[in-house]
Design a protein around this motif. Sequence first.
Motif, short mmCIF file in Angstrom:
data_model
loop_
_atom_site.label_atom_id
_atom_site.label_comp_id
_atom_site.label_asym_id
_atom_site.label_seq_id
_atom_site.Cartn_x
_atom_site.Cartn_y
_atom_site.Cartn_z
N TYR A 61 0.83 -1.21 0.00
CA TYR A 61 0.00 0.00 0.00
C TYR A 61 0.87 1.26 0.00
N ILE A 62 1.90 1.26 0.83
CA ILE A 62 2.77 2.43 0.93
C ILE A 62 3.52 2.68 -0.38
N ARG A 63 3.91 1.62 -1.04
CA ARG A 63 4.61 1.81 -2.31
C ARG A 63 3.66 2.44 -3.34
N LEU A 64 2.41 2.00 -3.35
CA LEU A 64 1.43 2.61 -4.25
C LEU A 64 1.19 4.07 -3.90
N LEU A 65 1.07 4.35 -2.61
CA LEU A 65 0.85 5.72 -2.15
C LEU A 65 2.02 6.61 -2.57
N ASP A 66 3.23 6.11 -2.39
CA ASP A 66 4.41 6.88 -2.77
C ASP A 66 4.42 7.19 -4.27
N GLU A 67 4.14 6.18 -5.07
CA GLU A 67 4.14 6.38 -6.53
C GLU A 67 3.12 7.42 -6.94
N ARG A 68 1.93 7.34 -6.37
CA ARG A 68 0.85 8.26 -6.73
C ARG A 68 1.17 9.69 -6.28
N MET A 69 1.77 9.85 -5.09
CA MET A 69 2.00 11.19 -4.58
C MET A 69 3.22 11.85 -5.20
N VAL A 70 4.20 11.06 -5.61
CA VAL A 70 5.30 11.64 -6.39
C VAL A 70 4.73 12.18 -7.70
N GLY A 71 3.82 11.41 -8.31
CA GLY A 71 3.16 11.88 -9.53
C GLY A 71 2.35 13.13 -9.29
N ALA A 72 1.66 13.20 -8.15
CA ALA A 72 0.85 14.38 -7.83
C ALA A 72 1.73 15.61 -7.65
N GLN A 73 2.91 15.43 -7.08
CA GLN A 73 3.83 16.56 -6.93
C GLN A 73 4.31 17.03 -8.30
N ARG A 74 4.61 16.09 -9.18
CA ARG A 74 5.06 16.45 -10.52
C ARG A 74 3.98 17.19 -11.29
N GLN A 75 2.73 16.91 -10.96
CA GLN A 75 1.61 17.58 -11.61
C GLN A 75 1.28 18.92 -10.96
N GLY A 76 1.98 19.28 -9.89
CA GLY A 76 1.75 20.54 -9.20
C GLY A 76 0.57 20.51 -8.25
N THR A 91 10.65 0.12 8.19
CA THR A 91 9.65 0.84 8.98
C THR A 91 8.43 -0.01 9.32
N VAL A 92 7.93 -0.76 8.35
CA VAL A 92 6.73 -1.57 8.60
C VAL A 92 7.08 -2.76 9.49
N GLY A 93 8.20 -3.42 9.22
CA GLY A 93 8.60 -4.57 10.03
C GLY A 93 8.84 -4.21 11.47
N SER A 94 9.44 -3.04 11.71
CA SER A 94 9.69 -2.61 13.09
C SER A 94 8.40 -2.19 13.79
N ALA A 95 7.52 -1.49 13.07
CA ALA A 95 6.25 -1.06 13.66
C ALA A 95 5.40 -2.26 14.08
N ALA A 96 5.47 -3.34 13.28
CA ALA A 96 4.69 -4.54 13.59
C ALA A 96 5.15 -5.21 14.87
N ALA A 113 5.10 2.92 8.97
CA ALA A 113 4.81 2.67 10.38
C ALA A 113 3.46 3.26 10.76
N LEU A 114 3.17 4.44 10.22
CA LEU A 114 1.90 5.12 10.51
C LEU A 114 0.74 4.37 9.88
N ALA A 115 0.93 3.90 8.65
CA ALA A 115 -0.12 3.13 7.98
C ALA A 115 -0.39 1.83 8.72
N TYR A 116 0.66 1.20 9.24
CA TYR A 116 0.48 -0.04 9.99
C TYR A 116 -0.34 0.21 11.25
N ARG A 117 -0.17 1.39 11.83
CA ARG A 117 -0.93 1.74 13.03
C ARG A 117 -2.40 2.01 12.73
N GLY A 118 -2.74 2.26 11.46
CA GLY A 118 -4.14 2.48 11.11
C GLY A 118 -4.48 3.83 10.53
N TYR A 119 -3.47 4.63 10.19
CA TYR A 119 -3.73 5.93 9.55
C TYR A 119 -4.39 5.68 8.20
#
Length: 395
Positions: A61-76, A91-96, A113-119
């Motif tokens: 999920y985080i990898r998808l979020l990162d890809e989409r938001m990098v694209g959103a930044q490029r789009q302004g 981060t995810v392994g340690s948070a778990a 880590a934040l997504a694993y917590r439920g954000y």
Amino acid sequence: MQDRNHLSDVQATNSVSLIENGLVEIPMLQLLDENGHETNKEQSPEINETTAKRISTTMQYIRLLDERMVGAQRQGRISFYLACTGEEASTVGSAAALSENDMIMSQYREQGALAYRGYTTDQFMNQMFSNQLDPNKGRQMPIHYGDKKLNFMTISSPLGTQISQAAGYAYGQKMAGEPAVTICYFGEGAASEGDFHAGVNMAAVLNCPVIFFCRNNGYAISTPSEEQFKGDGIASRGIGYGVKTIRVDGNDVLAVYAATKKAREIALAENCPVLIEAMTYRLAAHSTSDDPSGYRSKSEEDKWRAKDPIERFNKWLDGKGWFDKKATDAFLEKSRAEILAALKKAEKVPVAPIEDIVEDVYDTPPWHLKEQLVELKAHIAKYPEHYPKTSGRLK
């Protein structure tokens, strides 16, 4: 009474002895090889199917979020973003491996880590668009998350400030008798800040139950680690400060999980700090303001892509009979749609009222802030073409 200089415990010598770097080799814990095979099943941590699958889906999920938001930044559409591509296992392994009552103090690449917590996706988006639903009320840059309910301290831009704060917070947990620890994330570049040395030393002297988690991803923006320091990574510094230390393969979720579990157990039982150095790699740019092609080669990146933490862990899941490709594909499709929908919704939400800049900083806004607010409103009214129509939502 104990000798304050510890001279009574020091072995004397009658010849000049130099202790050189490299005499002591710090091993790296690895439980999964690059093909997802366990290197020592007897040492593998106990982890149930539900937790393992949650770790896997959170990383994806985080990898998808990162890809989409990098694209959103490029789009302004947003101003700035920091991806954690390649570092998800750390981060995810340690948070778990933590309790929900443990405090997380982050640097800026720990959205996993934040997504694993439920954000939620909506919460991520509202913060990044700095709209009126953002709990920070638009006062922070994108990716500067914080959530009191999830025990995730709000991120600050300056490097290293959270390290000494984590030592102090953990000391408070100990004094209050709380069965909880604080985990503090930072990069190897931040370990060059004075706060690192002050915070780690404070935690060691005051016996604070804090886990200092260093993501050694090879670069401090564009500066490679070999140009940052001469010593044996960050793990050697923990030893130097008298802190129990673990070095772990940061792309091996199972090893990160096991190391953090052990660190938490020790920190609680002995009321002491533990330092974890996770050896990983930042596949993405430092931020959307960075171009890594200027300081590292594609062949170097490709070498680390072969160690992808998500693929590695999914191969292990498959070997356990816990990986369902059809279910995974459905999850990815659903997550993409959810992220895009949340993005479109968040960018339409108005920004917070401009009065929020001063009205809830102090109980009663001081005169000079009131004057500045009047001047700001006048400036926006005079040059409306330079500001979005929603800017300030002037009353």
